[in-house]
Design a protein around this motif. Structure first.
Motif, mmCIF file in Angstrom:
data_model
loop_
_atom_site.group_PDB
_atom_site.id
_atom_site.type_symbol
_atom_site.label_atom_id
_atom_site.label_comp_id
_atom_site.label_asym_id
_atom_site.label_seq_id
_atom_site.Cartn_x
_atom_site.Cartn_y
_atom_site.Cartn_z
ATOM 1 N N UNK A 143 0.836 -1.202 0.000
ATOM 2 C CA UNK A 143 0.000 0.000 0.000
ATOM 3 C C UNK A 143 0.870 1.250 0.000
ATOM 4 N N UNK A 144 1.927 1.239 0.809
ATOM 5 C CA UNK A 144 2.819 2.395 0.891
ATOM 6 C C UNK A 144 3.556 2.659 -0.408
ATOM 7 N N UNK A 145 4.013 1.596 -1.063
ATOM 8 C CA UNK A 145 4.708 1.754 -2.341
ATOM 9 C C UNK A 145 3.733 2.262 -3.397
ATOM 10 N N UNK A 146 2.532 1.687 -3.452
ATOM 11 C CA UNK A 146 1.535 2.100 -4.448
ATOM 12 C C UNK A 146 1.137 3.561 -4.285
ATOM 13 N N UNK A 147 1.098 4.026 -3.038
ATOM 14 C CA UNK A 147 0.703 5.410 -2.772
ATOM 15 C C UNK A 147 1.866 6.389 -2.918
ATOM 16 N N UNK A 148 3.082 5.880 -3.165
ATOM 17 C CA UNK A 148 4.252 6.741 -3.265
ATOM 18 C C UNK A 148 4.776 7.194 -1.913
ATOM 19 N N UNK A 149 4.240 6.615 -0.858
ATOM 20 C CA UNK A 149 4.672 6.972 0.498
ATOM 21 C C UNK A 149 5.992 6.295 0.847
ATOM 22 N N UNK A 150 6.195 5.099 0.323
ATOM 23 C CA UNK A 150 7.428 4.344 0.557
ATOM 24 C C UNK A 150 8.131 4.138 -0.775
ATOM 25 N N UNK A 151 9.454 4.051 -0.764
ATOM 26 C CA UNK A 151 10.178 3.829 -2.022
ATOM 27 C C UNK A 151 9.885 2.437 -2.585
ATOM 28 N N UNK A 152 10.065 2.290 -3.902
ATOM 29 C CA UNK A 152 9.867 0.992 -4.529
ATOM 30 C C UNK A 152 10.782 -0.049 -3.908
ATOM 31 N N UNK A 153 10.267 -1.242 -3.680
ATOM 32 C CA UNK A 153 11.044 -2.311 -3.061
ATOM 33 C C UNK A 153 10.330 -3.633 -3.254
ATOM 34 N N UNK A 155 8.411 -6.028 -1.723
ATOM 35 C CA UNK A 155 7.698 -5.962 -0.443
ATOM 36 C C UNK A 155 7.722 -7.293 0.299
ATOM 37 N N UNK A 156 7.761 -8.408 -0.432
ATOM 38 C CA UNK A 156 7.807 -9.707 0.254
ATOM 39 C C UNK A 156 9.145 -9.894 0.970
ATOM 40 N N UNK A 157 10.237 -9.519 0.277
ATOM 41 C CA UNK A 157 11.563 -9.618 0.905
ATOM 42 C C UNK A 157 11.670 -8.642 2.074
ATOM 43 N N UNK A 158 11.170 -7.428 1.874
ATOM 44 C CA UNK A 158 11.231 -6.427 2.939
ATOM 45 C C UNK A 158 10.427 -6.882 4.157
ATOM 46 N N UNK A 159 9.240 -7.457 3.923
ATOM 47 C CA UNK A 159 8.418 -7.927 5.041
ATOM 48 C C UNK A 159 9.110 -9.059 5.782
ATOM 49 N N UNK A 160 9.771 -9.947 5.046
ATOM 50 C CA UNK A 160 10.503 -11.038 5.696
ATOM 51 C C UNK A 160 11.610 -10.484 6.586
#
Length: 201
Positions: A143-153, A155-160
């Protein structure tokens, strides 16, 4: 004519099962899996050992069910926060803070849920628990990446990685002592680290 249990018998069996689970959870909380012997569970739950094995084929099955019940509740707390709306970074902080605070309020149970050596059946449930936690956090990050609030990444690796930092920061050999009474300083440190990690350009 086949035997059919009456409603009264079904209710008694369900009550026995729930009491056994509640007792096992308390013993695990107090002393870990090692201290929660079947005989101790039976004595504290006021049932026979045979009654425990009628509901749970083995000690490992009993402990796996304890871990499963606790993890369902903890994941539901995180999911509710993840789906609550609002800025992704705030939801992530709130989810991590809630998880960490609840874990530190019950450190014996948290240790058993996350790191204490246990049977393979318990480890399988723990893995499902971690995967579910990771999926909930990945949803927030997406949600954060889609909204431009968080940088592209990824997300599955980041969440892990966030799950790893959260759990290792709370319990186990690398975890610092929960200083400050209720552990609020440790919770703040974990939340701050994870937010920085997913916000870095």
């Amino acid at each position: 004519m086949p035997y059919r249990r009456t409603d009264k018998v079904e209710a008694r069996l369900a009550g026995d099962r729930e009491r056994i689970l509640r007792t096992a959870r308390q013993l695990v909380t107090d002393g870990g899996f090692r201290e929660a012997q079947i005989a101790a569970v039976a004595a504290m739950a006021e049932v026979g050992i045979g009654t425990i094995y009628r509901h749970f084929p083995s000690k490992a099955d009993l402990f796996a069910e304890v871990v499963s019940a606790v993890s369902r509740r903890e994941i539901e707390v995180v999911r509710r926060i993840a789906e609550s709306g609002g800025p992704a970074s705030q939801r992530l902080a709130d989810a991590l803070r809630a998880f960490a605070t609840r874990a530190l309020q019950n450190p014996g149970l948290a240790n058993a849920m996350i790191v204490e050596p246990a049977e393979p059946a318990v480890d399988e449930v723990r893995l499902r628990y971690r995967l579910a936690l990771g999926r909930a956090l990945a949803g927030i990050l997406a949600d954060g990446v889609d909204a431009g609030e968080l940088p592209g990444q990824d997300v599955d690796a980041a969440a892990a990685c966030v799950v790893g930092a959260l759990l290792e920061g709370l319990v186990g050999p690398l975890a610092p002592a929960a200083r400050g009474g209720d552990g609020s300083r440790l919770v703040d440190a974990i939340v701050t680290f994870c937010l920085r990690a997913v916000s870095a350009p």
